[in-house]
Design an enzyme around this catalytic site. Structure first.
Site, PDB file in Angstrom:
ATOM      1  N   THR A 141      -0.958  -3.674  12.767  1.00  0.00           N
ATOM      2  CA  THR A 141       0.105  -3.988  11.607  1.00  0.00           C
ATOM      3  C   THR A 141       1.604  -3.347  12.176  1.00  0.00           C
ATOM      4  O   THR A 141       2.699  -3.798  12.404  1.00  0.00           O
ATOM      5  CB  THR A 141      -0.194  -3.509  10.417  1.00  0.00           C
ATOM      6  N   LEU A 142       1.475  -1.998  12.746  1.00  0.00           N
ATOM      7  CA  LEU A 142       2.750  -1.489  12.902  1.00  0.00           C
ATOM      8  C   LEU A 142       3.244  -1.815  14.214  1.00  0.00           C
ATOM      9  O   LEU A 142       4.288  -2.093  14.469  1.00  0.00           O
ATOM     10  CB  LEU A 142       2.475   0.230  13.063  1.00  0.00           C
ATOM     11  N   ASP A 191      -4.747   1.967  10.946  1.00  0.00           N
ATOM     12  CA  ASP A 191      -6.184   1.757  11.385  1.00  0.00           C
ATOM     13  C   ASP A 191      -6.191   1.410  12.650  1.00  0.00           C
ATOM     14  O   ASP A 191      -6.126   2.128  13.669  1.00  0.00           O
ATOM     15  CB  ASP A 191      -6.634   0.625  10.311  1.00  0.00           C
ATOM     16  N   GLY A 236       0.917  -1.381  -0.072  1.00  0.00           N
ATOM     17  CA  GLY A 236      -0.089  -0.011  -0.101  1.00  0.00           C
ATOM     18  C   GLY A 236       0.955   1.272   0.083  1.00  0.00           C
ATOM     19  O   GLY A 236       0.263   2.475  -0.511  1.00  0.00           O
ATOM     20  N   GLU A 294       4.399   4.223   6.094  1.00  0.00           N
ATOM     21  CA  GLU A 294       2.970   3.417   6.065  1.00  0.00           C
ATOM     22  C   GLU A 294       1.842   4.159   5.347  1.00  0.00           C
ATOM     23  O   GLU A 294       2.001   5.550   5.365  1.00  0.00           O
ATOM     24  CB  GLU A 294       2.575   3.165   7.498  1.00  0.00           C
TER      25      GLU A 294
HETATM   26  P1  5GP Z   1      -4.106  -1.786  10.850  1.00  0.00           P
HETATM   27  O1  5GP Z   1      -3.227  -2.720  11.128  1.00  0.00           O
HETATM   28  O2  5GP Z   1      -3.666  -0.470  11.466  1.00  0.00           O
HETATM   29  O3  5GP Z   1      -5.344  -2.184  11.254  1.00  0.00           O
HETATM   30  O4  5GP Z   1      -4.192  -1.746   9.389  1.00  0.00           O
HETATM   31  C1  5GP Z   1      -3.018  -1.221   8.441  1.00  0.00           C
HETATM   32  C2  5GP Z   1      -3.193  -1.774   7.106  1.00  0.00           C
HETATM   33  O5  5GP Z   1      -4.399  -2.136   6.595  1.00  0.00           O
HETATM   34  C3  5GP Z   1      -2.622  -0.840   6.371  1.00  0.00           C
HETATM   35  O6  5GP Z   1      -1.331  -0.703   6.177  1.00  0.00           O
HETATM   36  C4  5GP Z   1      -3.663  -1.018   4.914  1.00  0.00           C
HETATM   37  O7  5GP Z   1      -2.753  -2.031   4.201  1.00  0.00           O
HETATM   38  C5  5GP Z   1      -4.554  -1.626   5.570  1.00  0.00           C
HETATM   39  N1  5GP Z   1      -5.674  -0.752   5.675  1.00  0.00           N
HETATM   40  C6  5GP Z   1      -6.184   0.064   6.767  1.00  0.00           C
HETATM   41  N2  5GP Z   1      -7.192   0.717   6.581  1.00  0.00           N
HETATM   42  C7  5GP Z   1      -7.424   0.758   5.146  1.00  0.00           C
HETATM   43  C8  5GP Z   1      -8.290   1.163   4.220  1.00  0.00           C
HETATM   44  O8  5GP Z   1      -9.220   2.085   4.611  1.00  0.00           O
HETATM   45  N3  5GP Z   1      -8.250   1.062   2.888  1.00  0.00           N
HETATM   46  C9  5GP Z   1      -7.366   0.204   2.293  1.00  0.00           C
HETATM   47  N4  5GP Z   1      -7.334  -0.047   1.219  1.00  0.00           N
HETATM   48  N5  5GP Z   1      -6.387  -0.517   3.225  1.00  0.00           N
HETATM   49  C10 5GP Z   1      -6.539  -0.341   4.671  1.00  0.00           C
END
Ligand code: 5GP
Length: 183
Positions: free
Chosen positions: A114-115, A110, A52, A106
């Site tokens: 992940t981080l 969200d 991404g 990044e």
């Molecule tokens: P987290 O681990 O913080 O929930 O999500 C991080 C990863 O989820 C981001 O690097 C991205 O790849 C994916 N992600 C989170 N929110 C979105 C979104 O609104 N759209 C898309 N396409 N990917 C997201």
């Protein structure tokens, strides 16, 4: 002059434009400027979280005036859904980060899972420091508190695509960022 459609359809879902190319460019420039100042005299290692972040990283890195290294790491947490699965696959293969000032690039933060996982793994490799630069953040979705040093923009908890972000692998090539708001 830039012209984008105001709406696009990906996999039969409708997305509305949220950030145009010129707005994204400004957000990226702001982050680059701050990094250039904060890391003056240092040689950071930029760690791109694939896939991404590839557009964000490519635009940002061309505005970085520091001597720096670039490496990549693959992460996947969304799969084919519009919600974070909470399970994160991280492929840290042969990263050489010991003693280095890491700046993680990044696309969007969200839940923070992940981080959080990436940072935990990186700490074992003894870097000098770890900072995060993210283009977008959805603070309302956070499950784990993560210190985000550089944030392009905080957005509501919409699912967004474009500028590297996908919906089931489609939509990454859109030059603007589009959002899907649940009806
Ligand atoms: P987290 O681990 O913080 O929930 O999500 C991080 C990863 O989820 C981001 O690097 C991205 O790849 C994916 N992600 C989170 N929110 C979105 C979104 O609104 N759209 C898309 N396409 N990917 C997201």
């Amino acid at each position: 002059m830039q012209s984008h459609p105001n709406t696009v359809f990906i996999n039969q879902k409708k997305f509305k434009v949220l950030l145009r190319e010129s707005e994204i460019k400004q957000l990226v420039s702001n982050i680059a400027e701050r990094i250039n100042e904060d890391y003056f005299g240092k040689k950071p290692l930029f760690l791109i979280v694939l896939k991404g972040s590839m557009f964000f990283a490519s635009d940002l890195l061309r505005k970085i005036e520091l001597e720096c290294e670039i490496d990549t790491v693959s992460a996947k947490s969304y799969g084919n859904y519009m919600k974070s699965t909470g399970e994160v696959n991280l492929m840290i293969s042969k990263l050489d980060v010991t003693g280095k000032d890491i700046i993680i690039l990044e696309d969007i933060v969200d839940t923070g899972y992940t981080l959080n996982k990436l940072i935990e793994k990186l700490k074992f490799l003894n870097p000098a420091s770890i900072a995060i630069a993210t283009l977008l953040s959805k603070p309302a979705m956070r499950k784990i508190n993560i210190d985000l040093k550089y944030i392009g923009l905080e957005i509501p908890p919409f699912f967004v695509i474009g500028y590297g972000l996908d919906f089931s692998e489609f939509g990454r090539n859109l030059p603007a960022i589009y959002s899907h708001e649940e009806e």
